[in-house]
Design a protein around this motif. Sequence first.
Motif, PDB file in Angstrom:
ATOM      1  N   ARG A  49       0.834  -1.212   0.000  1.00  0.00           N
ATOM      2  CA  ARG A  49       0.000   0.000   0.000  1.00  0.00           C
ATOM      3  C   ARG A  49       0.866   1.259   0.000  1.00  0.00           C
ATOM      4  NH1 ARG A  49      -3.381  -3.570   3.180  1.00  0.00           N
ATOM      5  NH2 ARG A  49      -2.222  -3.070   5.075  1.00  0.00           N
ATOM      6  N   LEU A  50       1.982   1.208   0.723  1.00  0.00           N
ATOM      7  CA  LEU A  50       2.897   2.353   0.734  1.00  0.00           C
ATOM      8  C   LEU A  50       3.445   2.616  -0.665  1.00  0.00           C
ATOM      9  CD1 LEU A  50       4.443   4.449   2.491  1.00  0.00           C
ATOM     10  CD2 LEU A  50       6.285   2.779   2.648  1.00  0.00           C
ATOM     11  N   LEU A  51       3.678   1.556  -1.421  1.00  0.00           N
ATOM     12  CA  LEU A  51       4.163   1.683  -2.795  1.00  0.00           C
ATOM     13  C   LEU A  51       3.282   2.647  -3.591  1.00  0.00           C
ATOM     14  CD1 LEU A  51       6.148   0.344  -4.964  1.00  0.00           C
ATOM     15  CD2 LEU A  51       4.233  -1.199  -5.446  1.00  0.00           C
ATOM     16  N   VAL A  52       1.980   2.538  -3.405  1.00  0.00           N
ATOM     17  CA  VAL A  52       1.028   3.389  -4.114  1.00  0.00           C
ATOM     18  C   VAL A  52       0.951   4.772  -3.482  1.00  0.00           C
ATOM     19  CG1 VAL A  52      -1.421   3.642  -4.704  1.00  0.00           C
ATOM     20  CG2 VAL A  52      -0.317   1.390  -4.881  1.00  0.00           C
ATOM     21  N   GLY A  70       2.754  -2.804 -11.623  1.00  0.00           N
ATOM     22  CA  GLY A  70       3.419  -3.966 -12.191  1.00  0.00           C
ATOM     23  C   GLY A  70       3.399  -5.117 -11.209  1.00  0.00           C
ATOM     24  N   GLY A  71       2.591  -6.128 -11.501  1.00  0.00           N
ATOM     25  CA  GLY A  71       2.437  -7.280 -10.632  1.00  0.00           C
ATOM     26  C   GLY A  71       1.140  -7.218  -9.852  1.00  0.00           C
ATOM     27  N   LEU A  72       0.254  -8.163 -10.117  1.00  0.00           N
ATOM     28  CA  LEU A  72      -1.025  -8.195  -9.400  1.00  0.00           C
ATOM     29  C   LEU A  72      -0.868  -8.796  -8.015  1.00  0.00           C
ATOM     30  CD1 LEU A  72      -4.057  -7.765  -9.372  1.00  0.00           C
ATOM     31  CD2 LEU A  72      -4.324  -9.783 -10.817  1.00  0.00           C
ATOM     32  N   GLY A  73      -0.032  -9.828  -7.898  1.00  0.00           N
ATOM     33  CA  GLY A  73       0.210 -10.432  -6.593  1.00  0.00           C
ATOM     34  C   GLY A  73      -1.070 -10.872  -5.924  1.00  0.00           C
ATOM     35  N   VAL A  74      -1.196 -10.597  -4.625  1.00  0.00           N
ATOM     36  CA  VAL A  74      -2.431 -10.925  -3.909  1.00  0.00           C
ATOM     37  C   VAL A  74      -3.418  -9.764  -3.937  1.00  0.00           C
ATOM     38  CG1 VAL A  74      -1.336 -12.653  -2.431  1.00  0.00           C
ATOM     39  CG2 VAL A  74      -1.451 -10.272  -1.669  1.00  0.00           C
ATOM     40  N   GLY A  75      -3.047  -8.658  -4.586  1.00  0.00           N
ATOM     41  CA  GLY A  75      -4.008  -7.600  -4.831  1.00  0.00           C
ATOM     42  C   GLY A  75      -3.956  -6.399  -3.920  1.00  0.00           C
ATOM     43  N   PHE A  76      -2.986  -6.342  -2.992  1.00  0.00           N
ATOM     44  CA  PHE A  76      -2.940  -5.218  -2.055  1.00  0.00           C
ATOM     45  C   PHE A  76      -2.816  -3.872  -2.769  1.00  0.00           C
ATOM     46  CE2 PHE A  76      -1.274  -8.295   1.279  1.00  0.00           C
ATOM     47  CZ  PHE A  76      -2.384  -8.183   2.104  1.00  0.00           C
ATOM     48  N   SER A  77      -1.848  -3.759  -3.691  1.00  0.00           N
ATOM     49  CA  SER A  77      -1.601  -2.475  -4.341  1.00  0.00           C
ATOM     50  C   SER A  77      -2.780  -2.060  -5.213  1.00  0.00           C
ATOM     51  CB  SER A  77      -0.322  -2.539  -5.183  1.00  0.00           C
ATOM     52  OG  SER A  77       0.816  -2.728  -4.365  1.00  0.00           O
ATOM     53  N   LEU A  78      -3.325  -2.996  -5.972  1.00  0.00           N
ATOM     54  CA  LEU A  78      -4.472  -2.680  -6.820  1.00  0.00           C
ATOM     55  C   LEU A  78      -5.656  -2.230  -5.989  1.00  0.00           C
ATOM     56  CD1 LEU A  78      -6.126  -2.616  -9.414  1.00  0.00           C
ATOM     57  CD2 LEU A  78      -6.524  -5.074  -9.107  1.00  0.00           C
ATOM     58  N   GLU A 110     -11.704 -12.038  -3.163  1.00  0.00           N
ATOM     59  CA  GLU A 110     -12.061 -11.391  -1.894  1.00  0.00           C
ATOM     60  C   GLU A 110     -11.130 -10.220  -1.596  1.00  0.00           C
ATOM     61  OE1 GLU A 110     -10.044 -14.033   1.581  1.00  0.00           O
ATOM     62  OE2 GLU A 110     -11.364 -15.169   0.232  1.00  0.00           O
ATOM     63  N   MET A 111      -9.937 -10.223  -2.200  1.00  0.00           N
ATOM     64  CA  MET A 111      -9.003  -9.118  -2.034  1.00  0.00           C
ATOM     65  C   MET A 111      -9.242  -8.007  -3.051  1.00  0.00           C
ATOM     66  SD  MET A 111      -6.993 -10.062   0.490  1.00  0.00           S
ATOM     67  CE  MET A 111      -5.639  -8.910   0.260  1.00  0.00           C
ATOM     68  N   SER A 112      -9.603  -8.383  -4.274  1.00  0.00           N
ATOM     69  CA  SER A 112      -9.555  -7.418  -5.378  1.00  0.00           C
ATOM     70  C   SER A 112     -10.870  -7.235  -6.125  1.00  0.00           C
ATOM     71  CB  SER A 112      -8.490  -7.868  -6.393  1.00  0.00           C
ATOM     72  OG  SER A 112      -8.817  -9.172  -6.880  1.00  0.00           O
ATOM     73  N   GLY A 113     -11.917  -7.916  -5.703  1.00  0.00           N
ATOM     74  CA  GLY A 113     -13.159  -7.889  -6.463  1.00  0.00           C
ATOM     75  C   GLY A 113     -13.692  -6.491  -6.706  1.00  0.00           C
ATOM     76  N   ARG A 114     -13.707  -5.671  -5.673  1.00  0.00           N
ATOM     77  CA  ARG A 114     -14.228  -4.310  -5.825  1.00  0.00           C
ATOM     78  C   ARG A 114     -13.344  -3.485  -6.759  1.00  0.00           C
ATOM     79  NH1 ARG A 114     -15.952  -1.103  -0.495  1.00  0.00           N
ATOM     80  NH2 ARG A 114     -17.376  -2.893  -0.505  1.00  0.00           N
ATOM     81  N   LEU A 144       5.903  -0.721  -9.113  1.00  0.00           N
ATOM     82  CA  LEU A 144       6.347  -2.013  -9.610  1.00  0.00           C
ATOM     83  C   LEU A 144       6.731  -2.950  -8.471  1.00  0.00           C
ATOM     84  CD1 LEU A 144       8.526  -0.769 -12.609  1.00  0.00           C
ATOM     85  CD2 LEU A 144       6.037  -1.090 -12.467  1.00  0.00           C
ATOM     86  N   ASP A 145       6.141  -4.147  -8.502  1.00  0.00           N
ATOM     87  CA  ASP A 145       6.394  -5.155  -7.477  1.00  0.00           C
ATOM     88  C   ASP A 145       6.264  -6.516  -8.142  1.00  0.00           C
ATOM     89  OD1 ASP A 145       6.539  -6.798  -5.280  1.00  0.00           O
ATOM     90  OD2 ASP A 145       4.652  -6.136  -4.378  1.00  0.00           O
ATOM     91  N   ILE A 146       7.312  -6.932  -8.845  1.00  0.00           N
ATOM     92  CA  ILE A 146       7.232  -8.191  -9.587  1.00  0.00           C
ATOM     93  C   ILE A 146       8.165  -9.266  -9.037  1.00  0.00           C
ATOM     94  CG2 ILE A 146       6.520  -7.002 -11.695  1.00  0.00           C
ATOM     95  CD1 ILE A 146       9.392  -7.624 -12.779  1.00  0.00           C
ATOM     96  N   ASP A 147       8.960  -8.943  -8.033  1.00  0.00           N
ATOM     97  CA  ASP A 147       9.894  -9.932  -7.495  1.00  0.00           C
ATOM     98  C   ASP A 147      10.348  -9.448  -6.121  1.00  0.00           C
ATOM     99  OD1 ASP A 147      11.944 -12.038  -7.317  1.00  0.00           O
ATOM    100  OD2 ASP A 147      11.661 -12.214  -9.474  1.00  0.00           O
ATOM    101  N   ASN A 148      11.421 -10.032  -5.605  1.00  0.00           N
ATOM    102  CA  ASN A 148      11.895  -9.647  -4.279  1.00  0.00           C
ATOM    103  C   ASN A 148      12.687  -8.351  -4.268  1.00  0.00           C
ATOM    104  OD1 ASN A 148      10.760 -11.695  -2.764  1.00  0.00           O
ATOM    105  ND2 ASN A 148      12.465 -13.088  -3.095  1.00  0.00           N
ATOM    106  N   GLY A 149      12.991  -7.803  -5.444  1.00  0.00           N
ATOM    107  CA  GLY A 149      13.741  -6.559  -5.488  1.00  0.00           C
ATOM    108  C   GLY A 149      15.035  -6.710  -6.255  1.00  0.00           C
TER     109      GLY A 149
END
Length: 225
Positions: A49-52, A70-78, A110-114, A144-149
């Motif tokens: 979330r801080l990334l955004v 960059g990177g959907l992951g579990v959906g936190f940033s989106l 449940e994380m990103s539906g809305r 961007l969050d596509i890997d460990n850095g």
Amino acid sequence: MTAAYDTPVVLDRREGPYGEVALRRHGELLQIIANGCFLMDTSDGRSERLLVDVALAELGSRPDPEVLIGGLGVGFSLAHAAANPRWGAVTVVEREPAVVDWHLHGPLSEMSGRALADPRTTVVQADLLEYLRETSATYDALCLDIDNGPDWTVTDGNDGLYSPAGLASCARVLKPGGVLAVWSARPSPEFEGTLRNAGFQRVRTEEIPVARGVPDAVHLAVRPG
């Protein structure tokens, strides 16, 4: 028995274009595993979330900025971006078809539906590095969050994002004065130098303390106006 001692249950496992990906439930947590390596789970999300947030703050009062995640992951940033009405458009690029499907039709909804139902949101299924090289679109912010850095990548090829060529592609799709924010599992002073050498300005690092080990980090940089 607490979630820490529950046995993980594999909800889905698929062979994707870059190897095997699996979705597990461990107690109350959902986890994404790639080629047997743990990538992320739904336990926290502060750094995502801080990334955004830091990217938006760096843009100041720019009206209706457009962000590429960059990177959907579990959906936190989106989910966090779509919850903020200041963003004019939110595009998320994810290369794993299984991850996109888990968000659209599976447990990660449940994380990103809305967020996915928001008319400002667009999902692009593509490799991020290829997309940055080829797209004609431009953005006010790249989160961007596509890997460990930059110091340790799980997937072969992802290290190209942190290279001079990868950063040149990032600068190409950023509007003048646009912001690049890059998530990392630990701070990387070397990457700060790479950002400066690539011509970015106002380079800095935000650290997020974690329960154990080194802090997560968000590397921030601005394309000159």
